[in-house]
Design an enzyme around this catalytic site. Structure first.
Site, short mmCIF file in Angstrom:
data_model
loop_
_atom_site.label_atom_id
_atom_site.label_comp_id
_atom_site.label_asym_id
_atom_site.label_seq_id
_atom_site.Cartn_x
_atom_site.Cartn_y
_atom_site.Cartn_z
N GLU A 43 10.62 4.56 -3.44
CA GLU A 43 9.66 4.90 -2.38
C GLU A 43 10.39 5.06 -1.03
OE1 GLU A 43 6.95 1.63 -1.59
OE2 GLU A 43 5.50 2.94 -0.59
N LYS A 112 0.47 8.60 -1.52
CA LYS A 112 0.00 7.23 -1.83
C LYS A 112 -1.45 7.05 -1.39
CE LYS A 112 1.86 2.53 -1.18
NZ LYS A 112 3.00 1.81 -0.54
N CYS A 146 4.13 2.20 -5.54
CA CYS A 146 4.20 0.77 -5.17
C CYS A 146 2.85 0.04 -5.25
CB CYS A 146 4.87 0.66 -3.81
SG CYS A 146 5.75 -0.91 -3.61
N1 LIG Z 1 5.53 -0.84 -0.48
C1 LIG Z 1 4.49 -1.42 -1.04
O1 LIG Z 1 3.47 -0.81 -1.30
C2 LIG Z 1 4.65 -2.88 -1.34
C3 LIG Z 1 3.52 -3.44 -2.17
C4 LIG Z 1 3.66 -4.90 -2.35
O2 LIG Z 1 4.64 -5.51 -1.93
C5 LIG Z 1 2.61 -5.65 -3.04
O3 LIG Z 1 2.74 -6.88 -3.14
O4 LIG Z 1 1.63 -5.03 -3.50
#
Ligand SMILES: NC(=O)CCC(=O)C(=O)O
Length: 270
Positions: A43, A112, A146
């Site tokens: 990402e 996203k 993510c």
């Molecule tokens: N970059 C992210 O989206 C991190 C997501 C994350 O850490 C989580 O716990 O969910």
């Protein structure tokens, strides 16, 4: 027929697209030498979470990332799930995944959907509004970013559309490593698909990242896992296993969506 996947678990130079492109290109060359057919980046791999400088460093229309992905995919005859980048648009900046196929065509672009407040995404980024589906040589793929893995209904929508491989690109911090591994295994088991998850390594001014990129098969078995250091994680996947697992336990055929709807209003009647 198996497909060799390589996740490039990079350490990302904070706010330095030139340096990150140089490192990514060299890692791509190494993965190609190792026989990779599909290569995956993390990402926000060009900028990291340098969100306060997005005005300066975000990629206008993601054109630079697209040109990079297209050039390297074609030059090396590989598919490139080119992580995500900060894409500048007329309505704000999005966290956008780019996918180039071996001909150099951009075949996937997904922004996203779920913004992660703990890392201030909601203050600097706009959410996307489209599915992350794409096809690579006939392989039905989905891409998410993510925090999206915490939303099983979002991943399910992609599995219901027929996705056989779920690509997850991430900057997931170390304190929640347990969540990362558990959520990814759950998404693979419940959707009976491969999960290929590429996280970053290293640290930035606010977080230490977990690494632990993973490749998980449709039965939920971890077939490859990195440690926390930068490196390349390779694994061979066999797409035929998806249909095999889905036949053995016919989860999709056994779904009862109509009955799930009835739960929505249950407590409103009190
Ligand atoms: N970059 C992210 O989206 C991190 C997501 C994350 O850490 C989580 O716990 O969910």
């Amino acid at each position: 027929m198996t497909i060799r996947i390589a996740c490039l678990q990079l350490d990302i130079a904070f706010g330095d697209p030139n340096e990150n492109e140089r490192c990514a290109e060299s890692a791509i060359e190494s993965a190609v030498k190792d026989g990779a057919n599909i290569i995956v980046l993390p990402e926000l791999w060009t900028t990291g979470y340098d969100l306060t400088r997005l005005d300066e460093i975000a990629d206008e229309g993601a054109e630079r990332a697209k040109a990079f992905a297209s050039r390297l995919a074609q030059a090396h005859n590989i598919h490139l799930v080119a992580g995500s980048v900060a894409k500048k648009t007329t309505t704000g900046v999005t966290n956008t995944m780019i996918v180039a196929d071996r001909s150099g065509q951009i075949v996937g672009e997904y922004s996203k959907l779920h913004l992660f407040q703990l890392m201030d995404e909601h203050l600097y980024l706009q959410p996307g509004s489209s599915l992350g589906l794409f096809s690579l040589d006939g392989l039905a793929c989905a891409g998410v970013i993510c925090y999206d893995i915490r939303f099983p209904e979002w991943i399910r929508a992609h599995a219901l559309a027929g996705a056989e491989v779920l690509f997850v690109v991430a900057e997931w911090p170390l304190p929640r490593l347990h969540h990362w591994r558990t959520l990814l295994m759950a998404r693979a088991i419940e959707n009976q698909c491969y999960v290929v998850a590429c996280n970053r390594a290293g640290r930035d001014p606010n977080n230490v990242f977990a690494g632990h990129s993973l490749v998980i098969d449709p039965w939920g078995e971890v077939i490859a896992e990195a440690d926390e250091k930068p490196g390349i994680l390779s694994a061979d996947i066999d797409p035929a296993l998806v249909a095999d697992v889905r036949t053995r336990i016919p989860v999709f055929a056994d779904r009862r969506p109509h009955d799930y709807e009835t739960a929505k209003n249950f407590f409103k009647t009190y």
